[in-house]
Scaffold this active site. Structure first.
Site: not given
Ligand code: NDP
Length: 296
Positions: A56, A100, A123
């Site tokens: 990422k 994460q 997200d």
């Protein structure tokens, strides 16, 4: 005579999307002095998460965006993680925040996710964004589901009226992908572990999306001839020589004999996730700055 399915090249699609994102970022800098920024928070040393976070970071920088990495020790308290999220919520250089998952067991993941500002929740897991998606309002949407729908539209063209079957009902893949397909005017069936006659349900699908987490569960004779098959599964299985290999939730060998188009694993949905994350960060940055979102 059977013809093999067309391979849906997620790697190539994702590369094109990343290029469009980079072009949009350059334009936003030139026109509005706006440089989108993505902050990623990693707690602990989970090896798979470390690889994701590294990729990422690399792809965010390659797209011309700011990348802020926060690596915290596995013993970090929930309160300290929440304090960092609040700090990022208030940082004007940060337009997207990704924590994460999975977080260590002692941290309340739901509380952390719901502390992220919904405007920065790239997200799409915050309950506000999930609710906005479910009610058809503008929302930041989970990245893997967006990737699935972009690939399906690319392969099938118009999805209007298509019978879509989504196998899996998780909050991160199954449910949001079903919501997106409803928005595309598909007739959507969501199947799960209690579904009766799963093979028969799958055989009714013009578009079959597998997000199960069971290696090669969906066989070729579950697939309607000519259907588009999108395989979200990422399963590591042991080979005869003791090494491991990645397979999807679909038995690729038999399904490709029947389907009209199909994603491989790896190289299908997988590469789309980060590309869609970068796309979401640009969308979030534009919304926060009050400028029009470029066409991505
Ligand atoms: P979850 O484990 O959260 O959900 C799995 C779903 O599959 C559940 O709804 C479950 O049903 C259903 N299921 C399990 N067994 C069966 C069965 N035998 N028959 C029918 N349905 C079944 O998984 P995720 O949604 O998080 O992930 C699914 C897959 O996608 C995994 O392989 C994961 O690695 C992959 N993935 C890939 C990503 C990417 O490409 N970047 C991102 C995210 C996930 P029930 O609800 O009844 O238990």
């Amino acid at each position: 005579m059977t013809t093999e399915a067309k391979l849906i090249d997620g790697k190539a699609y994702a590369a094109g999307l990343r290029e469009r994102v980079a072009g949009a970022v350059a334009q936003l800098k030139a026109d509005h002095n706006l440089q989108p920024g993505l902050a990623v928070v990693l707690v602990g040393e989970d090896p798979a998460s470390q690889v994701y976070v590294r990729n990422k970071h690399k792809q965010t920088l390659e797209a011309g965006m700011n990348s802020f990495e926060h690596r915290l020790d596995a013993s970090t308290s929930g309160d300290d993680v929440l304090a960092l999220v609040e700090q990022l919520n208030n940082d004007p250089a940060v337009h997207g925040i990704l924590v994460q998952l999975p977080l260590p067991d002692h941290i309340d993941s739901e509380k952390v996710i719901n502390t992220i500002s919904p405007a920065k929740d790239v997200d799409g897991f915050h309950v506000i964004n999930a609710g906005r998606l479910a009610t058809g309002q503008d929302a930041l949407v989970a990245c893997t589901p967006v990737g699935c729908v972009l690939l399906a539209k690319d392969a099938m063209g118009d999805l209007n009226g298509a019978n879509a079957v989504v196998v899996g009902r998780s909050n991160i893949v199954g449910k949001p992908v079903a919501q997106l397909l409803l928005q595309e005017n598909c007739t959507v069936t969501i199947a799960h572990s209690r579904t009766k006659d799963l093979p028969g349900v799958c055989r009714g699908a013009d578009l079959l999306i597998a997000a199960v987490g069971r290696p090669e569960m969906i066989k070729g004779d579950w697939v309607k001839p000519g259907a588009c098959v999108i395989d979200v599964g990422i399963n590591r299985i042991e080979r005869e020589d003791g090494k491991t290999r990645l397979v999807g939730d679909v038995d690729f060998g038999s399904a490709k004999q029947v389907a009209g188009s199909i994603t491989p694993v790896p190289g299908g949905v997988g590469p789309m996730t980060i590309a869609c994350l970068l796309r979401s960060t640009v969308i979030a940055a534009c919304a926060q700055a009050g400028v029009a979102t470029p066409d991505l």
